[in-house]
Write a protein that holds these residues in place. Structure first.
Motif, mmCIF file in Angstrom:
data_model
loop_
_atom_site.group_PDB
_atom_site.id
_atom_site.type_symbol
_atom_site.label_atom_id
_atom_site.label_comp_id
_atom_site.label_asym_id
_atom_site.label_seq_id
_atom_site.Cartn_x
_atom_site.Cartn_y
_atom_site.Cartn_z
ATOM 1 N N UNK A 41 -46.880 9.497 -40.011
ATOM 2 C CA UNK A 41 -46.559 10.914 -40.111
ATOM 3 C C UNK A 41 -47.463 11.690 -39.167
ATOM 4 N N UNK A 42 -47.120 12.931 -38.931
ATOM 5 C CA UNK A 42 -47.928 13.749 -38.029
ATOM 6 C C UNK A 42 -47.867 15.194 -38.482
ATOM 7 N N UNK A 43 -48.957 15.902 -38.198
ATOM 8 C CA UNK A 43 -49.035 17.310 -38.566
ATOM 9 C C UNK A 43 -49.762 18.070 -37.466
ATOM 10 N N UNK A 44 -49.238 19.234 -37.127
ATOM 11 C CA UNK A 44 -49.863 20.099 -36.136
ATOM 12 C C UNK A 44 -50.749 21.102 -36.863
ATOM 13 N N UNK A 45 -51.975 21.255 -36.390
ATOM 14 C CA UNK A 45 -52.864 22.292 -36.921
ATOM 15 C C UNK A 45 -52.922 23.400 -35.880
ATOM 16 N N UNK A 46 -52.189 24.473 -36.126
ATOM 17 C CA UNK A 46 -52.212 25.608 -35.203
ATOM 18 C C UNK A 46 -53.460 26.428 -35.480
ATOM 19 N N UNK A 47 -54.355 26.434 -34.517
ATOM 20 C CA UNK A 47 -55.678 27.029 -34.722
ATOM 21 C C UNK A 47 -55.700 28.502 -34.292
ATOM 22 N N UNK A 48 -54.898 29.312 -34.980
ATOM 23 C CA UNK A 48 -54.898 30.745 -34.708
ATOM 24 C C UNK A 48 -54.431 31.094 -33.302
ATOM 25 N N UNK A 49 -53.461 30.339 -32.784
ATOM 26 C CA UNK A 49 -52.984 30.581 -31.426
ATOM 27 C C UNK A 49 -52.439 32.003 -31.267
ATOM 28 N N UNK A 50 -52.637 32.557 -30.070
ATOM 29 C CA UNK A 50 -52.145 33.894 -29.754
ATOM 30 C C UNK A 50 -50.798 33.841 -29.030
ATOM 31 N N UNK A 51 -50.326 32.645 -28.707
ATOM 32 C CA UNK A 51 -49.041 32.507 -28.033
ATOM 33 C C UNK A 51 -47.985 32.050 -29.044
ATOM 34 N N UNK A 52 -46.966 31.357 -28.588
ATOM 35 C CA UNK A 52 -45.847 30.981 -29.450
ATOM 36 C C UNK A 52 -45.955 29.554 -30.002
ATOM 37 N N UNK A 53 -47.161 28.998 -30.003
ATOM 38 C CA UNK A 53 -47.336 27.631 -30.506
ATOM 39 C C UNK A 53 -46.779 27.468 -31.910
ATOM 40 N N UNK A 54 -47.147 28.361 -32.817
ATOM 41 C CA UNK A 54 -46.700 28.263 -34.206
ATOM 42 C C UNK A 54 -45.181 28.353 -34.315
ATOM 43 N N UNK A 55 -44.587 29.304 -33.599
ATOM 44 C CA UNK A 55 -43.142 29.487 -33.669
ATOM 45 C C UNK A 55 -42.395 28.259 -33.162
ATOM 46 N N UNK A 56 -42.914 27.649 -32.098
ATOM 47 C CA UNK A 56 -42.272 26.452 -31.544
ATOM 48 C C UNK A 56 -42.328 25.302 -32.538
ATOM 49 N N UNK A 57 -43.488 25.103 -33.157
ATOM 50 C CA UNK A 57 -43.632 24.017 -34.134
ATOM 51 C C UNK A 57 -42.700 24.248 -35.320
ATOM 52 N N UNK A 58 -42.615 25.465 -35.800
ATOM 53 C CA UNK A 58 -41.715 25.778 -36.920
ATOM 54 C C UNK A 58 -40.260 25.529 -36.549
ATOM 55 N N UNK A 59 -39.894 25.867 -35.329
ATOM 56 C CA UNK A 59 -38.508 25.678 -34.905
ATOM 57 C C UNK A 59 -38.138 24.202 -34.840
ATOM 58 N N UNK A 60 -39.127 23.356 -34.621
ATOM 59 C CA UNK A 60 -38.896 21.913 -34.556
ATOM 60 C C UNK A 60 -38.961 21.264 -35.937
ATOM 61 N N UNK A 61 -39.243 22.074 -36.962
ATOM 62 C CA UNK A 61 -39.318 21.606 -38.351
ATOM 63 C C UNK A 61 -40.316 20.461 -38.506
ATOM 64 N N UNK A 62 -41.480 20.677 -37.919
ATOM 65 C CA UNK A 62 -42.570 19.694 -37.962
ATOM 66 C C UNK A 62 -43.641 20.186 -38.932
ATOM 67 N N UNK A 63 -44.329 19.259 -39.604
ATOM 68 C CA UNK A 63 -45.408 19.629 -40.502
ATOM 69 C C UNK A 63 -46.436 20.490 -39.793
ATOM 70 N N UNK A 64 -46.847 21.570 -40.442
ATOM 71 C CA UNK A 64 -47.722 22.540 -39.791
ATOM 72 C C UNK A 64 -48.758 23.088 -40.757
#
Length: 236
Positions: A41-64
């Motif tokens: 399994x894999x999980x992305x830890x979005x570290x308070x990014x100011x760009x669209x990192x979080x939105x992209x990960x959510x759109x891919x339906x990946x653990x976040x």
């Protein structure tokens, strides 16, 4: 490889909108290929990014794990390690979001972990010679500092591709001063954990720019060497 083992890739990401989708795709393709061999399994830890990192990960339906404040790599990776501990993973692997790490080397790292190794470093320089450069000079300096303080040769202490077994995950999360840096590798060795390297290859960053330019790289290397030689002996 023991198919009952649960493996978690922890992918810390800060302002990686240009590379995160490609990194996730590479992991997904690898997972589909080896799905029958073990649980990955894999999980992305979005570290308070100011760009669209979080939105992209959510759109891919990946653990976040979506941190609202930038904690830096130390805080972001600790969040991932605590998740791995809470979910009972047997292995946690630090995996860069910028596309430099290649998932096809994961099985070799896990195989070494299955031999009783607590921490496995995906090393560029087990069988390959280190290139000559100012940045590699810093790598060599850190290797020398670790050798001086622990007696163990680590050829690629700055590699960010590392595997931690369940014992190492437990120790890491129970010690608030742990960081995903070479000092921690030195500290694990001093605490009698088994640390080994396995040869891997790495790619150039696929997009974006690294925070560590030449000036920051030099400052980083000097700080790490000072920490290992001077401050670490006082850690309990």
């Amino acid at each position: 490889m023991n198919t009952n083992k649960k493996i978690l890739l922890i992918i810390p990401a800060y302002n990686e909108e240009e590379s995160i989708a490609q990194t996730i795709e590479s992991v997904q393709n690898f997972r589909e290929k080896y799905y029958d061999e073990y649980t990955l399994n894999y999980i992305v830890v979005n570290d308070g990014s100011k760009d669209k990192t979080s939105e992209i990960v959510r759109s891919l339906e990946v653990g976040l794990i979506d941190l609202k404040t930038n904690l830096g790599l130390t805080g972001g990776f600790m969040a991932g390690m605590k998740y791995a501990k809470r979910k009972g993973y047997d292995y946690a692997i630090q995996f860069d979001a910028d596309g430099q790490h290649i998932p096809e080397f994961i099985p070799g790292m896990v195989d070494v972990g299955e031999m009783g190794t607590n921490v496995v470093i995906g090393s560029r320089f087990v069988t390959q010679k280190r290139p000559t450069s100012l940045r590699m000079l810093g790598n060599i300096m850190i290797s020398i500092a670790i050798k001086m303080t622990t007696g163990k040769n680590i050829q690629d202490p700055t590699s960010g591709m590392r595997l931690f077994d369940k014992k190492a995950i437990e120790f890491y999360t129970n010690n608030p001063n742990m960081t995903p840096e070479p000092e921690t590798i030195s500290y694990f060795i001093k605490k009698k954990f088994v640390v080994k390297e396995v040869q891997v290859e790495m790619q150039d960053r696929t997009a974006g720019e690294s925070y560590l330019n030449l000036s920051r790289s030099i400052q980083y290397m000097v700080r790490v060497v000072i920490s290992i030689l001077i401050f670490q002996p006082f850690r309990k």
